[in-house]
Design an enzyme around this catalytic site. Structure first.
Site, PDB file in Angstrom:
ATOM      1  N   ARG A   2       0.879  -0.954  -0.407  1.00 50.01           N
ATOM      2  CA  ARG A   2       0.506   0.031   0.117  1.00 50.01           C
ATOM      3  C   ARG A   2       0.581   1.338  -0.327  1.00 50.01           C
ATOM      4  O   ARG A   2       1.701   1.426   0.738  1.00 50.01           O
ATOM      5  CB  ARG A   2      -1.129   0.651   0.957  1.00 50.01           C
ATOM      6  CG  ARG A   2      -1.866  -0.952   0.830  1.00 50.01           C
ATOM      7  CD  ARG A   2      -3.130  -0.459   0.435  1.00 50.01           C
ATOM      8  NE  ARG A   2      -4.527  -1.528   0.388  1.00 50.01           N
ATOM      9  CZ  ARG A   2      -4.601  -2.568  -0.810  1.00 50.01           C
ATOM     10  NH1 ARG A   2      -3.176  -2.902  -1.451  1.00 50.01           N
ATOM     11  NH2 ARG A   2      -5.579  -3.017  -0.818  1.00 50.01           N
ATOM     12  N   GLU A  38      -3.789   7.599  -5.637  1.00 49.88           N
ATOM     13  CA  GLU A  38      -3.349   6.747  -6.592  1.00 49.88           C
ATOM     14  C   GLU A  38      -4.793   7.566  -7.494  1.00 49.88           C
ATOM     15  O   GLU A  38      -5.810   8.028  -7.198  1.00 49.88           O
ATOM     16  CB  GLU A  38      -3.687   5.282  -7.078  1.00 49.88           C
ATOM     17  CG  GLU A  38      -2.663   4.688  -6.137  1.00 49.88           C
ATOM     18  CD  GLU A  38      -2.702   3.063  -5.926  1.00 49.88           C
ATOM     19  OE1 GLU A  38      -3.479   2.818  -5.898  1.00 49.88           O
ATOM     20  OE2 GLU A  38      -1.416   2.856  -5.155  1.00 49.88           O
ATOM     21  N   HIS A  64      -0.182  -0.199 -10.322  1.00 51.99           N
ATOM     22  CA  HIS A  64      -1.187  -0.786  -8.789  1.00 51.99           C
ATOM     23  C   HIS A  64      -1.275  -2.215 -10.019  1.00 51.99           C
ATOM     24  O   HIS A  64      -2.265  -2.568  -9.640  1.00 51.99           O
ATOM     25  CB  HIS A  64      -2.542  -0.711  -8.543  1.00 51.99           C
ATOM     26  CG  HIS A  64      -2.474  -0.563  -7.512  1.00 51.99           C
ATOM     27  ND1 HIS A  64      -3.342  -0.597  -5.887  1.00 51.99           N
ATOM     28  CD2 HIS A  64      -2.405  -2.046  -6.594  1.00 51.99           C
ATOM     29  CE1 HIS A  64      -3.446  -0.630  -5.011  1.00 51.99           C
ATOM     30  NE2 HIS A  64      -2.862  -1.971  -5.551  1.00 51.99           N
TER      31      HIS A  64
END
Length: 315
Positions: free
Chosen positions: A233, A262, A281
């Site tokens: 994360r 993000e 990601h």
């Protein structure tokens, strides 16, 4: 039939599978639904299937008068107010294990890409800047084979990384909340790991104790020749401190699949640095893994709604 809310289209035919069992209200766009859409549609729902981009807080839970289950299409669940959901008798489910190998593969991809300057080399060719055929000091990178890998966190992904690192004859050290006797690696304290690792890989969950775990002080403990790899994360790393470390040479480079914000803002200084590899990601982003995640998320939801035990429940 039960009424369920689904906040994203899923790979495979799992939404159709769900529709055979329940009345489904589906957000059709690829972008996350606004909170207002969730609030306006959740009141009569028995279950909700979400992804990590949707925040399920007290306000949403209070609006959901009939809610029995929150099924998240993710291994992480920091986007859900777990404590409050449980206080309301709502079961929260998730999709661990299935994405372990895909994420571990990506971590090693980041290690190799940043250490061997693979993305820099690709960019050089595409820009037409490869002028000299070959010479001994051209685009020298760093060895991965035989180096020291430091793993912060020893859950499923950490253990999968140990297996991969063995193939590279790496020395493996790790720090975790406890020692794992079954893991063929050396348990060390965090300072020792930071000071002695050539590659520091973060595999911890995001929670109050891991927020900004990697900060300026800890980055300064790392070798100047070391690389930081994060596919857990973004908020585990103080991004401003990391940017400073990369700019000023406290560490040699970084491989990042996750970020504090993000998508990564277009004005992020990370975009101007050659010593960092950035991916959007992609940890679990294989066809096989994402379809299996969809299967588990849907089955978790349906099992709870039928009064049965889900495959994976957040404890």
């Amino acid at each position: 039939m039960c009424n369920v809310l689904v906040t994203k289209k899923l790979p495979g035919n799992w939404i159709d599978y769900l529709k055979r069992e329940c009345n489904v209200t589906l957000w059709e766009d690829i972008y996350p639904p606004p909170k207002e859409w969730i609030l306006n549609n959740i009141e009569d729902k028995d279950g909700i299937l979400i992804t990590l981009t949707e925040k399920i807080d007290k306000e949403i839970i209070d609006r959901a008068k009939n809610l029995k289950v929150i099924s998240t299409y993710s291994v992480g669940y920091d986007h859900i107010d777990i404590k409050y959901a449980k206080s309301r008798g709502i079961i929260v489910t998730y999709t661990p294990e299935v994405l372990t190998d895909a994420t571990a593969d990506l971590v090693f991809g980041l290690i190799l890409a940043v250490a061997r300057r693979i993305c820099e080399g690709d960019s050089l060719i595409r820009k037409g800047e490869w002028k000299t055929p070959w010479y001994p000091t051209f685009m020298l990178g760093t060895e991965v084979h035989g180096k020291t890998l430091g793993i912060i966190g020893m859950g499923r992904i950490g253990k999968a990384l140990v297996k991969r690192a063995k193939g590279f004859d790496m020395r493996i050290i790790y720090n975790s909340r406890r020692k794992h006797e079954e893991v063929d690696a050396e348990y060390v304290d965090l300072d020792y790991l930071l000071e002695n690792s050539d590659y520091v890989v973060i595999t911890v969950d995001l929670n109050e104790s891991t927020y900004h775990l990697i900060n300026e002080d800890r980055l300064k403990k790392m070798k100047r020749s070391a690389f930081l790899i994060n596919a857990s994360r973004g908020q585990v790393v103080d991004e401003k401190a990391l940017i400073k470390a990369l700019q000023e040479g406290w560490i040699k480079g970084a491989g990042l699949d996750v970020f504090e914000i993000e998508p990564l803002p277009k004005d992020s200084p990370l975009l101007k640095l050659n010593n960092v590899v950035l991916t959007p990601h992609l940890g679990s982003a294989t066809v096989e893994t994402r379809e299996k995640m969809a299967e588990i998320a849907v089955k978790n939801l349906l099992l709870v709604l039928k009064g049965e035990k889900p495959i994976y429940e957040v404890q």
